[in-house]
Motif scaffolding. Structure first.
Motif, PDB file in Angstrom:
ATOM      1  N   LEU A 169       5.355   9.667   3.281  1.00 46.31           N
ATOM      2  CA  LEU A 169       4.571  10.014   4.471  1.00 46.31           C
ATOM      3  C   LEU A 169       3.376   9.080   4.616  1.00 46.31           C
ATOM      4  N   ALA A 170       2.732   8.755   3.485  1.00 46.25           N
ATOM      5  CA  ALA A 170       1.569   7.872   3.511  1.00 46.25           C
ATOM      6  C   ALA A 170       1.960   6.460   3.947  1.00 46.25           C
ATOM      7  N   ALA A 171       3.066   5.946   3.433  1.00 42.66           N
ATOM      8  CA  ALA A 171       3.508   4.603   3.807  1.00 42.66           C
ATOM      9  C   ALA A 171       3.851   4.538   5.302  1.00 42.66           C
ATOM     10  N   ALA A 172       4.484   5.575   5.817  1.00 39.86           N
ATOM     11  CA  ALA A 172       4.790   5.619   7.250  1.00 39.86           C
ATOM     12  C   ALA A 172       3.502   5.642   8.072  1.00 39.86           C
ATOM     13  N   ALA A 173       2.493   6.364   7.598  1.00 37.86           N
ATOM     14  CA  ALA A 173       1.204   6.393   8.292  1.00 37.86           C
ATOM     15  C   ALA A 173       0.564   5.009   8.294  1.00 37.86           C
ATOM     16  N   LEU A 174       0.678   4.279   7.195  1.00 41.05           N
ATOM     17  CA  LEU A 174       0.140   2.916   7.149  1.00 41.05           C
ATOM     18  C   LEU A 174       0.894   2.006   8.117  1.00 41.05           C
ATOM     19  N   GLN A 175       2.208   2.191   8.221  1.00 39.43           N
ATOM     20  CA  GLN A 175       2.965   1.426   9.211  1.00 39.43           C
ATOM     21  C   GLN A 175       2.482   1.748  10.624  1.00 39.43           C
ATOM     22  N   ASP A 176       2.178   3.021  10.882  1.00 39.58           N
ATOM     23  CA  ASP A 176       1.664   3.418  12.200  1.00 39.58           C
ATOM     24  C   ASP A 176       0.358   2.702  12.524  1.00 39.58           C
ATOM     25  N   LEU A 177      -0.412   2.364  11.497  1.00 38.54           N
ATOM     26  CA  LEU A 177      -1.674   1.627  11.685  1.00 38.54           C
ATOM     27  C   LEU A 177      -1.442   0.143  11.936  1.00 38.54           C
ATOM     28  N   GLY A 178      -0.207  -0.329  11.701  1.00 30.71           N
ATOM     29  CA  GLY A 178       0.106  -1.735  11.897  1.00 30.71           C
ATOM     30  C   GLY A 178       0.354  -2.505  10.615  1.00 30.71           C
ATOM     31  N   ILE A 225      -0.604   3.616 -13.634  1.00 30.07           N
ATOM     32  CA  ILE A 225       0.043   2.319 -13.740  1.00 30.07           C
ATOM     33  C   ILE A 225      -1.033   1.247 -13.816  1.00 30.07           C
ATOM     34  N   PRO A 226      -0.988   0.400 -14.844  1.00 35.09           N
ATOM     35  CA  PRO A 226      -1.980  -0.673 -14.954  1.00 35.09           C
ATOM     36  C   PRO A 226      -1.986  -1.562 -13.710  1.00 35.09           C
ATOM     37  N   GLY A 227      -3.170  -1.873 -13.236  1.00 30.93           N
ATOM     38  CA  GLY A 227      -3.321  -2.759 -12.085  1.00 30.93           C
ATOM     39  C   GLY A 227      -3.239  -2.080 -10.740  1.00 30.93           C
ATOM     40  N   ALA A 228      -2.913  -0.795 -10.718  1.00 28.36           N
ATOM     41  CA  ALA A 228      -2.849  -0.081  -9.440  1.00 28.36           C
ATOM     42  C   ALA A 228      -4.254   0.219  -8.935  1.00 28.36           C
ATOM     43  N   LEU A 229      -4.424   0.152  -7.652  1.00 22.14           N
ATOM     44  CA  LEU A 229      -5.669   0.528  -7.004  1.00 22.14           C
ATOM     45  C   LEU A 229      -5.571   2.019  -6.686  1.00 22.14           C
ATOM     46  N   VAL A 230      -6.583   2.786  -7.052  1.00 25.44           N
ATOM     47  CA  VAL A 230      -6.553   4.225  -6.830  1.00 25.44           C
ATOM     48  C   VAL A 230      -7.308   4.549  -5.545  1.00 25.44           C
ATOM     49  N   ILE A 231      -6.561   5.024  -4.552  1.00 26.38           N
ATOM     50  CA  ILE A 231      -7.127   5.480  -3.275  1.00 26.38           C
ATOM     51  C   ILE A 231      -6.511   6.845  -3.013  1.00 26.38           C
ATOM     52  N   GLU A 232      -7.284   7.892  -3.157  1.00 27.35           N
ATOM     53  CA  GLU A 232      -6.699   9.220  -2.944  1.00 27.35           C
ATOM     54  C   GLU A 232      -6.219   9.366  -1.509  1.00 27.35           C
ATOM     55  N   ARG A 233      -5.196  10.171  -1.347  1.00 28.66           N
ATOM     56  CA  ARG A 233      -4.490  10.319  -0.071  1.00 28.66           C
ATOM     57  C   ARG A 233      -5.412  10.643   1.105  1.00 28.66           C
ATOM     58  N   ASN A 234      -6.435  11.443   0.867  1.00 26.46           N
ATOM     59  CA  ASN A 234      -7.261  11.889   1.998  1.00 26.46           C
ATOM     60  C   ASN A 234      -8.088  10.776   2.640  1.00 26.46           C
ATOM     61  N   VAL A 235      -8.201   9.608   2.021  1.00 29.11           N
ATOM     62  CA  VAL A 235      -8.958   8.508   2.632  1.00 29.11           C
ATOM     63  C   VAL A 235      -8.124   7.238   2.802  1.00 29.11           C
ATOM     64  N   LEU A 236      -6.847   7.295   2.505  1.00 24.30           N
ATOM     65  CA  LEU A 236      -5.996   6.108   2.486  1.00 24.30           C
ATOM     66  C   LEU A 236      -6.057   5.305   3.783  1.00 24.30           C
ATOM     67  N   GLU A 237      -5.832   5.958   4.911  1.00 27.11           N
ATOM     68  CA  GLU A 237      -5.797   5.233   6.186  1.00 27.11           C
ATOM     69  C   GLU A 237      -7.139   4.570   6.493  1.00 27.11           C
ATOM     70  N   TRP A 238      -8.235   5.232   6.193  1.00 26.63           N
ATOM     71  CA  TRP A 238      -9.555   4.670   6.478  1.00 26.63           C
ATOM     72  C   TRP A 238      -9.853   3.468   5.603  1.00 26.63           C
ATOM     73  N   ARG A 239      -9.316   3.432   4.398  1.00 26.69           N
ATOM     74  CA  ARG A 239      -9.583   2.316   3.482  1.00 26.69           C
ATOM     75  C   ARG A 239      -8.672   1.120   3.736  1.00 26.69           C
ATOM     76  N   LEU A 240      -7.498   1.346   4.315  1.00 28.00           N
ATOM     77  CA  LEU A 240      -6.561   0.239   4.521  1.00 28.00           C
ATOM     78  C   LEU A 240      -6.371  -0.165   5.977  1.00 28.00           C
TER      79      LEU A 240
END
Length: 145
Positions: free
Chosen positions: A94-103, A50-65
């Motif tokens: 699952l990833a979005a819920a993990a980001l919510q868990d981070l605040g 998708i144009p304009g999307a930031l690519v962050i592979e799942r295995n590092v998502l929480e650490w980057r955000l």
């Protein structure tokens, strides 16, 4: 038996999300939400992106955000509105819920993932974009000689 099934974990994660359809996601992205592609390179190469999307592979998502992490991206902020997507919308929940868990309380995902986006006729591209980690560590191409 102990533990919960992945179906139960996924269902619980989705109770916390206000999942967005493709057109809602596109509108939110135009309004400043961060659209994040968490798919591995093989899926991006095969299906596009998708144009304009930031690519962050799942295995590092929480650490980057995670705004508290030493390895966070400049965009990382507790008020960040982020829409995560994967190929079909399962891993992204699952990833979005993990980001919510981070605040990151405004985190959600694209219902149906990239497949739904493409089926809705929204813009896509065929080039494989580097992940944020690759973009930060890959030197620019040499100028033509």
């Amino acid at each position: 038996m102990t533990g919960r099934s992945i179906d139960a974990i996924l269902a619980e994660a989705r109770t916390r999300l206000r999942r967005l359809g493709p057109h809602e996601s596109a509108a939110a992205h135009r309004s400043g939400a961060l659209l994040v592609d968490i798919r591995p390179v093989a899926q991006r190469a095969e299906h596009g992106g998708i144009p304009g999307a930031l690519v962050i592979e799942r295995n590092v998502l929480e650490w980057r955000l995670d705004p508290r992490a030493d390895s966070r991206l400049p965009e990382a902020d507790f008020g960040l509105r982020v829409i995560v997507y994967c190929q079909e919308g399962y891993t992204s929940s699952l990833a979005a819920a993990a980001l919510q868990d981070l605040g990151l309380t405004e985190a959600t995902d694209l219902d149906g993932g990239y497949v739904a986006w493409r089926a809705a006729g929204l813009p896509t591209h065929d080039d494989v974009r580097p992940t944020v980690d690759q973009a930060a560590t890959t030197p620019p191409p040499h100028p033509a000689r």
